[in-house]
Design a protein around this motif. Structure first.
Motif, PDB file in Angstrom:
ATOM      1  N   THR A 242       0.867  -1.303   0.073  1.00 22.86           N
ATOM      2  CA  THR A 242       0.042   0.067  -0.022  1.00 22.86           C
ATOM      3  C   THR A 242       0.753   1.312  -0.098  1.00 22.86           C
ATOM      4  OG1 THR A 242      -0.258  -0.139   2.519  1.00 22.86           O
ATOM      5  CG2 THR A 242      -2.044  -1.073   0.972  1.00 22.86           C
ATOM      6  N   GLY A 243       1.648   1.315  -0.938  1.00 23.76           N
ATOM      7  CA  GLY A 243       2.428   2.502  -1.056  1.00 23.76           C
ATOM      8  C   GLY A 243       3.736   2.676  -0.073  1.00 23.76           C
ATOM      9  N   ILE A 244       4.026   1.574   0.840  1.00 22.92           N
ATOM     10  CA  ILE A 244       5.095   1.558   1.798  1.00 22.92           C
ATOM     11  C   ILE A 244       6.019   0.856   1.779  1.00 22.92           C
ATOM     12  CG2 ILE A 244       5.380   1.991   4.278  1.00 22.92           C
ATOM     13  CD1 ILE A 244       3.601   4.147   3.307  1.00 22.92           C
ATOM     14  N   LYS A 245       7.364   1.004   1.865  1.00 24.86           N
ATOM     15  CA  LYS A 245       8.242  -0.205   1.825  1.00 24.86           C
ATOM     16  C   LYS A 245       8.468  -0.728   3.267  1.00 24.86           C
ATOM     17  CE  LYS A 245      11.795  -2.194  -0.333  1.00 24.86           C
ATOM     18  NZ  LYS A 245      11.276  -3.184  -1.652  1.00 24.86           N
ATOM     19  N   ILE A 246       8.640  -1.960   3.355  1.00 25.78           N
ATOM     20  CA  ILE A 246       8.623  -2.662   4.524  1.00 25.78           C
ATOM     21  C   ILE A 246      10.072  -3.036   4.807  1.00 25.78           C
ATOM     22  CG2 ILE A 246       7.773  -4.452   6.201  1.00 25.78           C
ATOM     23  CD1 ILE A 246       5.180  -3.978   4.641  1.00 25.78           C
ATOM     24  N   PHE A 247      10.408  -3.021   5.965  1.00 26.87           N
ATOM     25  CA  PHE A 247      11.696  -3.629   6.396  1.00 26.87           C
ATOM     26  C   PHE A 247      11.665  -4.577   7.737  1.00 26.87           C
ATOM     27  CE2 PHE A 247      12.808   0.037   3.996  1.00 26.87           C
ATOM     28  CZ  PHE A 247      13.435  -0.163   2.801  1.00 26.87           C
ATOM     29  N   LEU A 248      12.678  -5.155   8.288  1.00 24.36           N
ATOM     30  CA  LEU A 248      12.196  -5.917   9.545  1.00 24.36           C
ATOM     31  C   LEU A 248      12.314  -5.159  10.555  1.00 24.36           C
ATOM     32  CD1 LEU A 248      15.160  -8.744   8.890  1.00 24.36           C
ATOM     33  CD2 LEU A 248      12.719  -8.899   8.653  1.00 24.36           C
ATOM     34  N   ASN A 249      12.989  -3.980  10.671  1.00 24.43           N
ATOM     35  CA  ASN A 249      12.866  -3.016  11.927  1.00 24.43           C
ATOM     36  C   ASN A 249      12.348  -1.692  11.683  1.00 24.43           C
ATOM     37  OD1 ASN A 249      14.878  -2.249  10.368  1.00 24.43           O
ATOM     38  ND2 ASN A 249      16.504  -2.240  12.092  1.00 24.43           N
ATOM     39  N   LYS A 250      11.690  -1.607  10.530  1.00 23.70           N
ATOM     40  CA  LYS A 250      11.108  -0.252  10.103  1.00 23.70           C
ATOM     41  C   LYS A 250      10.236  -0.138   8.885  1.00 23.70           C
ATOM     42  CE  LYS A 250      15.029   1.574   7.178  1.00 23.70           C
ATOM     43  NZ  LYS A 250      15.735   2.776   6.989  1.00 23.70           N
ATOM     44  N   ILE A 251       9.779   0.782   8.686  1.00 27.01           N
ATOM     45  CA  ILE A 251       8.878   0.978   7.431  1.00 27.01           C
ATOM     46  C   ILE A 251       9.358   2.645   6.773  1.00 27.01           C
ATOM     47  CG2 ILE A 251       6.932  -0.180   7.865  1.00 27.01           C
ATOM     48  CD1 ILE A 251       5.476   2.102   8.411  1.00 27.01           C
ATOM     49  N   ASP A 252       9.292   2.705   5.539  1.00 27.47           N
ATOM     50  CA  ASP A 252       9.676   3.922   4.723  1.00 27.47           C
ATOM     51  C   ASP A 252       9.116   4.010   3.642  1.00 27.47           C
ATOM     52  OD1 ASP A 252      11.063   6.180   4.371  1.00 27.47           O
ATOM     53  OD2 ASP A 252      13.123   5.424   4.533  1.00 27.47           O
ATOM     54  N   ALA A 253       9.166   5.260   3.005  1.00 25.16           N
ATOM     55  CA  ALA A 253       8.475   5.658   1.585  1.00 25.16           C
ATOM     56  C   ALA A 253       9.344   4.939   0.502  1.00 25.16           C
ATOM     57  CB  ALA A 253       8.684   7.167   1.365  1.00 25.16           C
TER      58      ALA A 253
END
Length: 287
Positions: A242-253
């Motif tokens: 949904t337009g968000i980049k997901i990482f193991l310990n954070k999210i970002d644009a």
């Protein structure tokens, strides 16, 4: 006129008065609106574009169009009242993030942070596939009378479907999909899978590989008489949700939005929508 007919007419009149009270509209105004409902929409179409601003096409090469049905001032007011005083009163499952206060595409993506395996899909032609008959049954199931449900359906549909542009459409679509949401929630809980939905975007994630469960997930959706967009169905740990980049310990644009934010900052732009949006995303990582 026999007594039964008289009682039916009296009941219908009371129901109509109740509807007028809930909507904050005078009887004559609502009667006029219902009689000319099709004339209370401004209809136009736009070509659907992908992320690269290129026209989307079907498999046969036909260009995809999205039809907007924008309600008149009075009808929009009525639809907002239906949303606030009827639709929003229904408690939705926690997995729903679209059209819910304090939830968004950001909270939707945040739910999957830290999970290694991600599966995303979306519903094809979500609004157009929700018919008058389906919506009428939803209002009946909520406990409204046949008269009341008929009027609500007429006030919230156009051309036998949910109209893009109506303030009530998203809430109604959530009600229509709720039974499927509950089935998916139960299945995912049993299989240690996190499930969220943002409008027509469905996302699933887990710490364990659940690739063997995907067909069962899709079967639940299809059994609810919804269509899956197979071209947007992806099982991949590295994807934008949904337009968000997901990482193991954070999210970002995603990268292209970060680049636009940098340009806003470097040029000292008066308005910084991309920078503000990214700040709202990064804010969740501090909690």
């Amino acid at each position: 006129m026999n007594s039964l007919q008289s009682k039916n007419d009296l009941f219908k009149k009371k129901e109509f008065n109740k509807l007028c009270f809930i909507l904050g509209v005078k009887r004559r105004e609502l009667k006029s609106l219902l009689a000319s409902i099709d004339n209370n929409y401004n209809v136009w179409s736009e070509v659907k574009k992908d992320k690269n601003n290129k026209p989307k096409t079907y498999l046969d090469g036909t260009v995809k169009n999205r039809t907007f049905r924008n309600p008149s001032v009075l009808l929009k007011f009525v639809q907002k009242r239906i949303k606030l005083n009827i639709i929003d009163k229904v408690l939705l499952p926690n997995n729903v993030h679209g059209g819910i206060k304090k939830r968004s595409n950001i909270t939707n993506a945040k739910s999957h942070q830290g999970n290694k395996y991600l599966f995303a899909t979306d519903l094809q032609e979500f609004y157009p596939n929700i018919t008058k008959e389906v919506i009428y049954k939803i209002f009946l199931e909520l406990g409204y009378s046949t008269h009341f449900s008929h009027w609500l359906t007429k006030l919230t549909t156009k051309d036998n479907q949910l109209p893009q542009g109506s303030p009530a459409s998203l809430g109604i679509s959530n009600l229509v999909f709720m039974k499927t949401d509950l089935k998916l929630n139960q299945f995912c809980k049993t299989n240690s899978i996190t499930y969220t939905r943002y409008v027509d975007d469905l996302t699933f994630s887990s710490q364990q590989d659940f690739g063997d469960k995907i067909e069962e997930i899709l079967d639940i959706v299809i059994s609810g008489k919804f269509k899956i967009s197979r071209r947007k169905t992806e099982y991949d740990s590295k994807q934008v949700i949904t337009g968000i980049k997901i990482f193991l310990n954070k999210i970002d644009a995603p990268k292209h939005l970060i680049e636009k934010s940098i340009i806003e900052i470097e040029t000292n732009s008066d308005k910084k929508p991309y920078t503000l949006y990214r700040e709202n995303i990064l804010k969740t990582n501090k909690k």
